[in-house]
Design a protein around this motif. Structure first.
Motif, PDB file in Angstrom:
ATOM      1  N   ASN A  41       5.467   2.543  -7.808  1.00  0.00           N
ATOM      2  CA  ASN A  41       4.700   1.304  -7.686  1.00  0.00           C
ATOM      3  C   ASN A  41       3.337   1.552  -7.047  1.00  0.00           C
ATOM      4  O   ASN A  41       3.030   2.665  -6.605  1.00  0.00           O
ATOM      5  CB  ASN A  41       5.477   0.237  -6.916  1.00  0.00           C
ATOM      6  CG  ASN A  41       5.831   0.667  -5.493  1.00  0.00           C
ATOM      7  OD1 ASN A  41       5.058   1.364  -4.823  1.00  0.00           O
ATOM      8  ND2 ASN A  41       7.002   0.257  -5.019  1.00  0.00           N
ATOM      9  N   GLU A  42       2.524   0.504  -6.991  1.00  0.00           N
ATOM     10  CA  GLU A  42       1.157   0.608  -6.466  1.00  0.00           C
ATOM     11  C   GLU A  42       1.132   1.104  -5.027  1.00  0.00           C
ATOM     12  O   GLU A  42       0.332   1.980  -4.665  1.00  0.00           O
ATOM     13  CB  GLU A  42       0.474  -0.762  -6.558  1.00  0.00           C
ATOM     14  CG  GLU A  42      -0.967  -0.764  -6.064  1.00  0.00           C
ATOM     15  CD  GLU A  42      -1.597  -2.145  -6.113  1.00  0.00           C
ATOM     16  OE1 GLU A  42      -2.634  -2.304  -6.777  1.00  0.00           O
ATOM     17  OE2 GLU A  42      -1.035  -3.074  -5.486  1.00  0.00           O
ATOM     18  N   ALA A  43       2.004   0.558  -4.179  1.00  0.00           N
ATOM     19  CA  ALA A  43       2.010   0.931  -2.764  1.00  0.00           C
ATOM     20  C   ALA A  43       2.290   2.418  -2.572  1.00  0.00           C
ATOM     21  O   ALA A  43       1.684   3.073  -1.715  1.00  0.00           O
ATOM     22  CB  ALA A  43       3.044   0.090  -2.009  1.00  0.00           C
ATOM     23  N   GLU A  44       3.199   2.966  -3.372  1.00  0.00           N
ATOM     24  CA  GLU A  44       3.532   4.391  -3.255  1.00  0.00           C
ATOM     25  C   GLU A  44       2.347   5.273  -3.621  1.00  0.00           C
ATOM     26  O   GLU A  44       2.114   6.309  -2.992  1.00  0.00           O
ATOM     27  CB  GLU A  44       4.736   4.709  -4.146  1.00  0.00           C
ATOM     28  CG  GLU A  44       6.049   4.121  -3.647  1.00  0.00           C
ATOM     29  CD  GLU A  44       7.188   4.321  -4.620  1.00  0.00           C
ATOM     30  OE1 GLU A  44       7.131   3.713  -5.711  1.00  0.00           O
ATOM     31  OE2 GLU A  44       8.110   5.085  -4.315  1.00  0.00           O
ATOM     32  N   ILE A  45       1.610   4.869  -4.644  1.00  0.00           N
ATOM     33  CA  ILE A  45       0.437   5.650  -5.047  1.00  0.00           C
ATOM     34  C   ILE A  45      -0.634   5.598  -3.956  1.00  0.00           C
ATOM     35  O   ILE A  45      -1.270   6.616  -3.633  1.00  0.00           O
ATOM     36  CB  ILE A  45      -0.118   5.125  -6.383  1.00  0.00           C
ATOM     37  CG1 ILE A  45       0.832   5.532  -7.519  1.00  0.00           C
ATOM     38  CG2 ILE A  45      -1.521   5.663  -6.652  1.00  0.00           C
ATOM     39  CD1 ILE A  45       0.405   5.074  -8.880  1.00  0.00           C
ATOM     40  N   ILE A  46      -0.833   4.437  -3.380  1.00  0.00           N
ATOM     41  CA  ILE A  46      -1.840   4.304  -2.317  1.00  0.00           C
ATOM     42  C   ILE A  46      -1.469   5.157  -1.112  1.00  0.00           C
ATOM     43  O   ILE A  46      -2.316   5.851  -0.537  1.00  0.00           O
ATOM     44  CB  ILE A  46      -2.010   2.824  -1.937  1.00  0.00           C
ATOM     45  CG1 ILE A  46      -2.699   2.060  -3.085  1.00  0.00           C
ATOM     46  CG2 ILE A  46      -2.810   2.675  -0.647  1.00  0.00           C
ATOM     47  CD1 ILE A  46      -2.756   0.568  -2.905  1.00  0.00           C
ATOM     48  N   ILE A  47      -0.205   5.138  -0.719  1.00  0.00           N
ATOM     49  CA  ILE A  47       0.253   5.971   0.405  1.00  0.00           C
ATOM     50  C   ILE A  47       0.067   7.460   0.083  1.00  0.00           C
ATOM     51  O   ILE A  47      -0.361   8.246   0.935  1.00  0.00           O
ATOM     52  CB  ILE A  47       1.727   5.662   0.732  1.00  0.00           C
ATOM     53  CG1 ILE A  47       1.848   4.252   1.332  1.00  0.00           C
ATOM     54  CG2 ILE A  47       2.305   6.701   1.704  1.00  0.00           C
ATOM     55  CD1 ILE A  47       3.276   3.765   1.450  1.00  0.00           C
ATOM     56  N   PHE A  48       0.380   7.837  -1.153  1.00  0.00           N
ATOM     57  CA  PHE A  48       0.211   9.224  -1.609  1.00  0.00           C
ATOM     58  C   PHE A  48      -1.240   9.670  -1.413  1.00  0.00           C
ATOM     59  O   PHE A  48      -1.511  10.772  -0.915  1.00  0.00           O
ATOM     60  CB  PHE A  48       0.625   9.312  -3.076  1.00  0.00           C
ATOM     61  CG  PHE A  48       0.486  10.673  -3.687  1.00  0.00           C
ATOM     62  CD1 PHE A  48       1.469  11.630  -3.519  1.00  0.00           C
ATOM     63  CD2 PHE A  48      -0.629  11.000  -4.446  1.00  0.00           C
ATOM     64  CE1 PHE A  48       1.343  12.885  -4.097  1.00  0.00           C
ATOM     65  CE2 PHE A  48      -0.773  12.249  -5.025  1.00  0.00           C
ATOM     66  CZ  PHE A  48       0.229  13.203  -4.847  1.00  0.00           C
ATOM     67  N   CYS A  49      -2.179   8.814  -1.809  1.00  0.00           N
ATOM     68  CA  CYS A  49      -3.602   9.151  -1.689  1.00  0.00           C
ATOM     69  C   CYS A  49      -4.047   9.217  -0.234  1.00  0.00           C
ATOM     70  O   CYS A  49      -4.849  10.081   0.146  1.00  0.00           O
ATOM     71  CB  CYS A  49      -4.445   8.136  -2.449  1.00  0.00           C
ATOM     72  SG  CYS A  49      -4.289   8.246  -4.247  1.00  0.00           S
ATOM     73  N   LYS A  50      -3.560   8.293   0.583  1.00  0.00           N
ATOM     74  CA  LYS A  50      -3.983   8.244   1.994  1.00  0.00           C
ATOM     75  C   LYS A  50      -3.674   9.535   2.738  1.00  0.00           C
ATOM     76  O   LYS A  50      -4.353   9.868   3.707  1.00  0.00           O
ATOM     77  CB  LYS A  50      -3.315   7.063   2.698  1.00  0.00           C
ATOM     78  CG  LYS A  50      -3.946   5.721   2.388  1.00  0.00           C
ATOM     79  CD  LYS A  50      -3.278   4.603   3.194  1.00  0.00           C
ATOM     80  CE  LYS A  50      -3.990   3.278   2.962  1.00  0.00           C
ATOM     81  NZ  LYS A  50      -3.336   2.175   3.706  1.00  0.00           N
ATOM     82  N   LYS A  51      -2.665  10.256   2.290  1.00  0.00           N
ATOM     83  CA  LYS A  51      -2.283  11.508   2.955  1.00  0.00           C
ATOM     84  C   LYS A  51      -3.155  12.685   2.513  1.00  0.00           C
ATOM     85  O   LYS A  51      -3.084  13.760   3.095  1.00  0.00           O
ATOM     86  CB  LYS A  51      -0.821  11.826   2.655  1.00  0.00           C
ATOM     87  CG  LYS A  51       0.164  10.842   3.293  1.00  0.00           C
ATOM     88  CD  LYS A  51       1.603  11.203   2.936  1.00  0.00           C
ATOM     89  CE  LYS A  51       2.580  10.235   3.585  1.00  0.00           C
ATOM     90  NZ  LYS A  51       3.989  10.555   3.230  1.00  0.00           N
ATOM     91  N   ARG A  52      -3.990  12.459   1.487  1.00  0.00           N
ATOM     92  CA  ARG A  52      -4.713  13.580   0.889  1.00  0.00           C
ATOM     93  C   ARG A  52      -6.225  13.428   0.860  1.00  0.00           C
ATOM     94  O   ARG A  52      -6.940  14.414   0.689  1.00  0.00           O
ATOM     95  CB  ARG A  52      -4.181  13.812  -0.537  1.00  0.00           C
ATOM     96  CG  ARG A  52      -2.760  14.355  -0.537  1.00  0.00           C
ATOM     97  CD  ARG A  52      -2.058  14.169  -1.876  1.00  0.00           C
ATOM     98  NE  ARG A  52      -0.728  14.809  -1.839  1.00  0.00           N
ATOM     99  CZ  ARG A  52       0.337  14.238  -1.299  1.00  0.00           C
ATOM    100  NH1 ARG A  52       0.264  13.023  -0.779  1.00  0.00           N
ATOM    101  NH2 ARG A  52       1.493  14.887  -1.281  1.00  0.00           N
TER     102      ARG A  52
END
Length: 502
Positions: free
Chosen positions: A460-471
């Motif tokens: 979902n959208e939230a998972e992708i955003i969290i993925f990016c925030k770590k990188r």
């Protein structure tokens, strides 16, 4: 020559006037120079010498300014970058610049550096600013203890590199713009003497990070005239207004988003602030929405000036003259700069005709670090091709119409879609991705990603955003994610971003 002449020339003239102001530390010009010299001597003992690259990962602070000018005095090359960067971004810049030394903020930023320590083979020493439990770093304040307050600046050629600032193109691969002592000194003089209307009685404050090319306008320009620099580690609108009130700031510079938030905050409780000393508001980094300019002037009681430039031009190459600007215009060419709008045949465009803005002036960079092909593409016959589309009106005022590049400007930060796309492509569930900028009333633009998933995967959208925030840094993270079955493409298979934008 040496860029540090900007501070050296005030030591005898106004030694006891304030040079640097923060909530915790104030330095007069003589005290600031002493701190710079002590830091320079300490760095010299660590092995820093002429042309060495020294990476600088600090928020706006007295320590940043001391470190920067210490590096400059030694004839070394400062490589500043945003302290909000994540480990992969830090690793790329440190390795690409071949930095031997890194001056870094303790805490979370230091942790990100230490994660990639074994992947930065040329990095010899790390200096920590702030308390840390690490044993394999050198502590800033301990370094300065017992060091001499005298240091003769290294004599550099005007064309010697003073700073490498990383920018990017549509490819998303960061490019290090090589900027010389002469580039920065000449544009500091331009900003001080023409753009800012600043003197040694003034106090200058910016919400933009010192690691940005805005540094030439917001620090070097005011310092050229002997004005004091007010520092704040990170921009918050209420805190900015408080510091303007407390320290009787006369000049503030920021990106449009900052002014929008400051207007909103101020109007919620105008009696909380005393802005009588503030007389000059300057904006750059993105186009200021025309409707906000009269609001800034009327609400804050200031003059207003908008500038245009880039990392490659050492900041300002056009600006709106105070009280003579036109809403929506980036002004007239600055003194010592040539600015032309070229048509598709590389001829000067007609009045009102849209073409690419090309510029030439003393602040023009030396080229991209270790990227001669990118340099030759950007600079042709001594003219820098900005990639921005503009037009000139009947009075010679310049207007930005659009950008040839895919770059997104979000709250004054430059964001490059390819960089975000490369991060997203590392997610195992993602098959294809395209990132574009979409309009935002406050930030100007925000990044939006279009994603197609691999068969059998769900995310979902939230998972992708969290993925990016770590990188990647927080300001680069997509604010919107739209899932699509297929991305539009041309016959050669290239994704058609213009279709997505529409």
């Amino acid at each position: 020559m040496n860029l540090s002449l900007i501070i050296e020339k005030h030591i005898n003239r106004i030694p006891n006037k304030l040079a640097v102001i923060s909530e915790t530390t104030n330095y007069s010009w003589i005290e600031f120079n002493h701190q710079v010299n002590k830091m320079g001597n300490a760095l010299k003992k660590l092995g820093v010498s002429k042309d060495d690259r020294v990476a600088l990962c600090l928020p706006n602070s007295p320590e940043y300014l001391v470190s920067y000018f210490a590096i400059v005095k030694l004839g070394a090359i400062a490589v500043p970058f945003n302290w909000m960067f994540q480990s992969p971004e830090i690793m790329y810049i440190v390795n690409n610049s071949e930095a031997k030394f890194l001056i870094c903020l303790a805490g979370e930023t230091m942790d990100k550096v230490l994660k990639i320590r074994d992947k930065t083979p040329l990095l010899e020493k790390i200096v920590s600013v702030g308390e840390s439990s690490q044993t394999d770093v050198i502590f800033y304040h301990q370094m300065l203890e017992g060091e001499s307050e005298d240091l003769t600046p290294v004599d550099c050629a005007p064309d010697d590199i003073v700073t490498i600032l990383y920018t990017s193109g549509t490819t998303g691969q960061p490019k290090g713009a090589m900027l010389s002592h002469s580039n920065f000194y000449s544009n500091a003089e331009l900003n001080a003497c023409y753009v800012l209307m600043v003197s040694d009685q003034d106090r200058f404050f910016t919400g933009t990070p010192f690691c940005h090319i805005f540094f030439v306008l917001t620090v070097l320009g005011p310092m050229y005239k002997g004005a004091a620099i007010v520092t704040m580690p990170r921009f918050f609108p209420d805190k900015a207004l408080e510091l303007i009130s407390e320290f009787k700031v006369t000049h503030f510079a920021g990106v449009p988003t900052m002014y929008i938030y400051m207007l909103q905050t101020y109007l919620e409780d105008p009696h909380k602030y005393d802005l009588k000393a503030w007389r000059f508001a300057q904006s750059a980094g993105a186009a200021m929405p025309a409707e906000y300019i009269p609001k800034i002037i009327e609400t804050f009681g200031t003059g207003f000036c908008e500038c245009y430039g880039s990392t490659e031009t050492s900041a300002t190459c056009t600006y709106g003259r105070l009280e003579h600007g036109k809403a929506g215009s980036i002004g007239l060419p600055a003194d010592t700069w040539e600015v032309i709008v070229k048509d598709t045949q590389n001829n000067p465009a007609l009045q009102g005709e849209v073409g690419e803005i090309v510029v030439k002036g003393p602040g023009l960079f030396k080229g991209y670090w270790k990227m001669p092909e990118a340099t030759s593409e950007a600079v042709i016959d001594g003219w820098f091709h900005t990639g921005d589309l503009g037009m000139v009106d009947e009075d010679g005022y310049l207007y930005i119409v659009d950008r040839k590049k895919d770059m997104i400007i979000c709250g004054g930060y430059n964001i490059y879609p390819r960089e975000i796309e490369e991060v997203l492509y590392t997610h195992p569930a993602i098959l294809e991705v395209a990132v574009i900028g979409v309009r935002d009333d406050v930030k100007g633009e925000i990044p939006k990603s279009f994603v197609t998933l691999r068969p059998g995967h769900l995310i979902n959208e939230a998972e992708i955003i969290i993925f990016c925030k770590k990188r990647i840094a927080a300001y680069k993270v997509p604010r919107i994610v739209e899932f699509v079955n297929e991305l539009p493409k041309n016959t050669s298979g290239k994704i058609l971003k213009r279709v997505l934008a529409n």
